[in-house]
Write a protein that holds these residues in place. Structure first.
Motif, PDB file in Angstrom:
ATOM      1  N   MET A   1       0.823  -1.205   0.000  1.00  0.00           N
ATOM      2  CA  MET A   1       0.000   0.000   0.000  1.00  0.00           C
ATOM      3  C   MET A   1       0.859   1.257   0.000  1.00  0.00           C
ATOM      4  O   MET A   1       0.480   2.290  -0.563  1.00  0.00           O
ATOM      5  N   GLY A   2       2.046   1.161   0.616  1.00  0.00           N
ATOM      6  CA  GLY A   2       2.945   2.311   0.626  1.00  0.00           C
ATOM      7  C   GLY A   2       3.459   2.672  -0.747  1.00  0.00           C
ATOM      8  O   GLY A   2       3.955   3.783  -0.962  1.00  0.00           O
ATOM      9  N   MET A   3       3.354   1.759  -1.711  1.00  0.00           N
ATOM     10  CA  MET A   3       3.808   2.009  -3.082  1.00  0.00           C
ATOM     11  C   MET A   3       2.718   2.598  -3.969  1.00  0.00           C
ATOM     12  O   MET A   3       2.982   2.998  -5.104  1.00  0.00           O
ATOM     13  N   ILE A   4       1.504   2.610  -3.475  1.00  0.00           N
ATOM     14  CA  ILE A   4       0.372   2.856  -4.354  1.00  0.00           C
ATOM     15  C   ILE A   4       0.415   4.238  -5.010  1.00  0.00           C
ATOM     16  O   ILE A   4      -0.143   4.445  -6.089  1.00  0.00           O
ATOM     17  N   LYS A   5       1.111   5.186  -4.377  1.00  0.00           N
ATOM     18  CA  LYS A   5       1.212   6.534  -4.938  1.00  0.00           C
ATOM     19  C   LYS A   5       2.525   6.773  -5.670  1.00  0.00           C
ATOM     20  O   LYS A   5       2.701   7.829  -6.281  1.00  0.00           O
ATOM     21  N   THR A   6       3.432   5.797  -5.610  1.00  0.00           N
ATOM     22  CA  THR A   6       4.773   6.050  -6.148  1.00  0.00           C
ATOM     23  C   THR A   6       5.202   5.108  -7.265  1.00  0.00           C
ATOM     24  O   THR A   6       6.109   5.429  -8.016  1.00  0.00           O
ATOM     25  N   VAL A   7       4.581   3.946  -7.373  1.00  0.00           N
ATOM     26  CA  VAL A   7       5.004   2.950  -8.365  1.00  0.00           C
ATOM     27  C   VAL A   7       3.871   2.680  -9.332  1.00  0.00           C
ATOM     28  O   VAL A   7       2.743   2.386  -8.917  1.00  0.00           O
ATOM     29  N   LYS A   8       4.140   2.775 -10.623  1.00  0.00           N
ATOM     30  CA  LYS A   8       3.138   2.457 -11.641  1.00  0.00           C
ATOM     31  C   LYS A   8       3.395   1.041 -12.147  1.00  0.00           C
ATOM     32  O   LYS A   8       4.405   0.778 -12.799  1.00  0.00           O
ATOM     33  N   LEU A   9       2.481   0.146 -11.845  1.00  0.00           N
ATOM     34  CA  LEU A   9       2.584  -1.235 -12.310  1.00  0.00           C
ATOM     35  C   LEU A   9       1.953  -1.380 -13.692  1.00  0.00           C
ATOM     36  O   LEU A   9       1.070  -0.603 -14.059  1.00  0.00           O
ATOM     37  N   PRO A  10       2.391  -2.387 -14.452  1.00  0.00           N
ATOM     38  CA  PRO A  10       1.723  -2.640 -15.733  1.00  0.00           C
ATOM     39  C   PRO A  10       0.265  -3.035 -15.558  1.00  0.00           C
ATOM     40  O   PRO A  10      -0.595  -2.639 -16.332  1.00  0.00           O
ATOM     41  N   ARG A  11      -0.028  -3.848 -14.543  1.00  0.00           N
ATOM     42  CA  ARG A  11      -1.385  -4.273 -14.219  1.00  0.00           C
ATOM     43  C   ARG A  11      -1.448  -4.608 -12.731  1.00  0.00           C
ATOM     44  O   ARG A  11      -0.516  -4.325 -11.977  1.00  0.00           O
ATOM     45  N   LYS A  12      -2.505  -5.271 -12.322  1.00  0.00           N
ATOM     46  CA  LYS A  12      -2.661  -5.625 -10.915  1.00  0.00           C
ATOM     47  C   LYS A  12      -1.654  -6.683 -10.491  1.00  0.00           C
ATOM     48  O   LYS A  12      -1.146  -7.442 -11.307  1.00  0.00           O
ATOM     49  N   LEU A  13      -1.399  -6.730  -9.184  1.00  0.00           N
ATOM     50  CA  LEU A  13      -0.438  -7.665  -8.600  1.00  0.00           C
ATOM     51  C   LEU A  13      -1.091  -8.332  -7.400  1.00  0.00           C
ATOM     52  O   LEU A  13      -1.489  -7.662  -6.448  1.00  0.00           O
ATOM     53  N   LYS A  14      -1.227  -9.662  -7.448  1.00  0.00           N
ATOM     54  CA  LYS A  14      -1.886 -10.406  -6.372  1.00  0.00           C
ATOM     55  C   LYS A  14      -0.871 -11.235  -5.604  1.00  0.00           C
ATOM     56  O   LYS A  14      -0.102 -11.990  -6.203  1.00  0.00           O
ATOM     57  N   VAL A  15      -0.906 -11.093  -4.277  1.00  0.00           N
ATOM     58  CA  VAL A  15       0.043 -11.765  -3.389  1.00  0.00           C
ATOM     59  C   VAL A  15      -0.738 -12.638  -2.413  1.00  0.00           C
ATOM     60  O   VAL A  15      -1.767 -12.220  -1.881  1.00  0.00           O
ATOM     61  N   GLY A  16      -0.234 -13.866  -2.169  1.00  0.00           N
ATOM     62  CA  GLY A  16      -0.901 -14.766  -1.246  1.00  0.00           C
ATOM     63  C   GLY A  16       0.061 -15.485  -0.323  1.00  0.00           C
ATOM     64  O   GLY A  16       1.209 -15.757  -0.701  1.00  0.00           O
ATOM     65  N   PHE A  17      -0.402 -15.788   0.893  1.00  0.00           N
ATOM     66  CA  PHE A  17       0.366 -16.544   1.881  1.00  0.00           C
ATOM     67  C   PHE A  17      -0.426 -17.790   2.251  1.00  0.00           C
ATOM     68  O   PHE A  17      -1.628 -17.710   2.529  1.00  0.00           O
ATOM     69  N   SER A  18       0.245 -18.942   2.281  1.00  0.00           N
ATOM     70  CA  SER A  18      -0.396 -20.197   2.634  1.00  0.00           C
ATOM     71  C   SER A  18       0.255 -20.782   3.877  1.00  0.00           C
ATOM     72  O   SER A  18       1.476 -20.813   3.984  1.00  0.00           O
ATOM     73  N   ASN A  19      -0.570 -21.270   4.820  1.00  0.00           N
ATOM     74  CA  ASN A  19      -0.028 -21.806   6.078  1.00  0.00           C
ATOM     75  C   ASN A  19       0.103 -23.318   6.074  1.00  0.00           C
ATOM     76  O   ASN A  19       0.577 -23.908   7.045  1.00  0.00           O
ATOM     77  N   SER A  20      -0.331 -23.986   4.994  1.00  0.00           N
ATOM     78  CA  SER A  20      -0.293 -25.448   4.935  1.00  0.00           C
ATOM     79  C   SER A  20      -0.443 -25.898   3.489  1.00  0.00           C
ATOM     80  O   SER A  20      -0.783 -25.090   2.611  1.00  0.00           O
ATOM     81  N   PRO A  21      -0.236 -27.197   3.220  1.00  0.00           N
ATOM     82  CA  PRO A  21      -0.386 -27.685   1.841  1.00  0.00           C
ATOM     83  C   PRO A  21      -1.797 -27.571   1.281  1.00  0.00           C
ATOM     84  O   PRO A  21      -1.996 -27.798   0.085  1.00  0.00           O
ATOM     85  N   ALA A  22      -2.785 -27.223   2.107  1.00  0.00           N
ATOM     86  CA  ALA A  22      -4.138 -27.026   1.569  1.00  0.00           C
ATOM     87  C   ALA A  22      -4.154 -25.937   0.505  1.00  0.00           C
ATOM     88  O   ALA A  22      -4.957 -25.979  -0.428  1.00  0.00           O
ATOM     89  N   ASN A  23      -3.266 -24.952   0.623  1.00  0.00           N
ATOM     90  CA  ASN A  23      -3.043 -23.970  -0.438  1.00  0.00           C
ATOM     91  C   ASN A  23      -4.330 -23.269  -0.862  1.00  0.00           C
ATOM     92  O   ASN A  23      -4.556 -23.012  -2.049  1.00  0.00           O
ATOM     93  N   VAL A  24      -5.177 -22.933   0.107  1.00  0.00           N
ATOM     94  CA  VAL A  24      -6.465 -22.349  -0.241  1.00  0.00           C
ATOM     95  C   VAL A  24      -6.336 -20.962  -0.861  1.00  0.00           C
ATOM     96  O   VAL A  24      -7.269 -20.489  -1.525  1.00  0.00           O
ATOM     97  N   THR A  25      -5.204 -20.299  -0.673  1.00  0.00           N
ATOM     98  CA  THR A  25      -4.986 -18.986  -1.280  1.00  0.00           C
ATOM     99  C   THR A  25      -4.364 -19.090  -2.665  1.00  0.00           C
ATOM    100  O   THR A  25      -4.074 -18.084  -3.296  1.00  0.00           O
TER     101      THR A  25
END
Length: 538
Positions: free
Chosen positions: A153-177
């Motif tokens: 969020m701190g980059m939202i005013k300073t970095v222009k991305l080509p498109r959206k960027l999705k980040v996920g964290f998984s706590n187990s092999p279920a990999n629901v994210t």
């Protein structure tokens, strides 16, 4: 969230307010407005005069304060429809312009950001919804994900991305994210470290992620986030929106070339920032301890109050909703409103049910389920009753995007399709598990994650006697479990009107054999093809 950033975001809403009224008054067209409003997490709906607003919730986390705010908004602004999303956000629908602006402004008081909820920005950081309380998880990934979200969020005013960027964290092999096939994914390991994947994603040109690092210390995740951003801005396609997602870099650079490019950026970041991006272990430990502290007394007495509420069986073919947490004497309750559409008053009911529970909170899951966590037995029983209007079986926990009746780019009515199937199969009273959870997307964007469903549908069109008819492409045998990931195989196209009949026939065949879909499919792929064949359009 940084106070200075919040002040800037608050000022940005003034510009948005001006634009939404220009659009409402017909001074700018729908396309121009969409290009602006998406960056604020709001889009005009198909019905003129109304908009949706997407509330970013890092990790899908709703504290009691945030839950109370949403409940208040629903009542004060007469919000008729609220939708849980597969990116762990909440969408408010059918809002007039004044409500959009008012909610957007007030949300900041609760650290709920709408900025970047759409458009070419870092999106909501996703987290396994029960992390921190789930039995068998490798470790609690939420503190690291929340810091990654703040950093982006701190980059939202300073970095222009080509498109959206999705980040996920998984706590187990279920990999629901779906962390192994996100733009950037952190996979918790039994040794307390992360493996890192990137340049994957669903939607058009869907791809599995590339493993770019192994055995990463959790306190170093921000280096990997920064490296991802730099790789994307350096090698991403700024010329063609159709090819400007991170997964296209696998094609332009090659898999090994992409891995090399990412690792070069990582070295650059580590040399530049030295120790300044390290997440302090002391702050994480304090937060984790705070999340798990709860005085538990008379556990046996509390558990006796759950005698009429079965413990969650941890099997996919059953739908008991009370889950035993790893903290002694505490429980979570799962609530899946059909289609992910939450009745507006339900947030108020849940809030009233947990407002006196010391550590209770709500998590939005990527499969459009709400989990109410950190409840003692008595509280769990109460919430179980409050949420009794949700899915009654596995099939009713099916995932669906909002669909074309609301979404500007939606091709087909995914919500309508799910409702028609549920209605068609209900009289047959199939045993739980006979029909699987399905995934429905109204268009190729895959907001319903159709590629990873055991059965999936994607909005399409089919010409019948020279007339275009509503239809859905049909996908089979998708899977998101880590180590078994695969995208479903597209078998053809069905008319929307035929799909409910297909499920009645499928359910009847499986029910006669007295097994679940999971058990049946393993031995009957050819039978499934024979059942499907008459429904596929030539």
């Amino acid at each position: 969230m940084n106070g200075k950033l919040l002040a800037v975001l608050r000022q940005d809403i003034d510009a948005f307010e001006e634009k939404i009224y220009e659009f409402t008054n017909g001074e700018i067209d729908r396309k121009a407005y969409k290009g602006f409003s998406g960056g604020f997490g709001s889009y005009a709906q198909r019905e003129n005069g109304y908009s949706m607003l997407r509330l970013r919730l890092p990790g899908g986390r709703l504290t009691k304060e945030r839950l109370g705010f949403i409940a208040e908004c629903a009542e004060k602004n007469s919000v008729p429809r609220m939708k849980l999303t597969t990116c762990q956000t909440i969408q408010m629908h059918d809002l007039p312009p004044q409500s959009v602006v008012e909610i957007m402004k007030r949300a900041l008081d609760y650290d709920i950001i709408t900025r970047g909820g759409g458009g070419d920005f870092p999106r909501n950081v996703m987290v396994s919804p029960l992390t921190g309380v789930e039995q068998g998880e490798y470790f609690d990934v939420l503190p690291y994900a929340e810091r990654a979200g703040d950093y982006l969020m701190g980059m939202i005013k300073t970095v222009k991305l080509p498109r959206k960027l999705k980040v996920g964290f998984s706590n187990s092999p279920a990999n629901v994210t779906h962390a192994t096939f996100r733009d950037l994914g952190f996979i918790a390991k039994e040794n307390g470290l992360f493996d890192v994947y990137s340049a994957g994603g669903l939607g058009n040109n869907y791809k599995m992620g590339v493993k770019v690092a192994e055995n990463v210390k959790p306190e170093e995740v921000l280096y990997y986030v920064e490296a991802m951003v730099r790789t994307f801005t350096t090698y991403g396609n700024y010329e063609s929106r159709a090819k400007s997602r991170t997964r296209y870099m696998q094609e332009t650079l090659g898999v090994e070339g992409y891995k090399k490019a990412y690792q070069e950026k990582l070295l650059e970041v580590k040399a530049e920032f030295k120790d300044s991006l390290l997440i302090k272990e002391s702050s994480v430990s304090a937060e984790q301890e705070s999340n798990t502290e709860e005085s538990v007394v008379n556990i046996k007495e509390q558990e006796s109050q759950l005698k009429n509420v079965a413990a969650y069986p941890q099997t996919e073919s059953e739908s008991e909703r009370v889950i035993t947490q790893k903290q002694a004497g505490l429980y979570a309750v799962a609530y899946h409103p059909v289609g992910g559409m939450v009745p507006a008053q339900k947030f108020e009911e849940i809030y009233e049910g947990i407002k006196n529970a010391a550590k209770a909170e709500v998590r939005v899951a990527p499969d459009e389920t709400l989990y109410i966590i950190n409840l003692n037995a008595q509280q769990a029983e109460k919430i179980h009753k409050i949420t009794a209007d949700g899915a009654k079986n596995l099939f009713e926990t099916s995932v669906s995007c909002i669909g074309s009746t609301v979404c500007q780019i939606g091709l087909r009515d995914s919500q309508g399709l799910l409702a028609s199937i549920v209605e068609a199969v209900e009289p047959y009273h199939f045993a739980d598990g006979v029909l699987p959870r399905i995934h429905i997307s109204g268009c190729p964007s895959s907001c319903g994650t159709h590629q990873i469903g055991k059965l999936g549908f994607r909005g399409a069109s089919k010409s019948v006697n020279g007339k275009a008819e509503p239809a859905f492409a049909f996908y089979v045998n998708g899977q998101d479990t880590q180590g078994e990931e695969r995208f479903g195989e597209e078998w053809g196209v069905m008319l929307a009107t035929d799909i409910p009949k297909f499920f009645v026939e499928l359910g009847t065949v499986i029910s006669d054999e007295k097994v679940s879909y999971e058990q049946w499919y393993k031995k009957n792929m050819d039978t499934l093809k024979n059942i499907v064949e008459p429904y596929l359009q030539k």
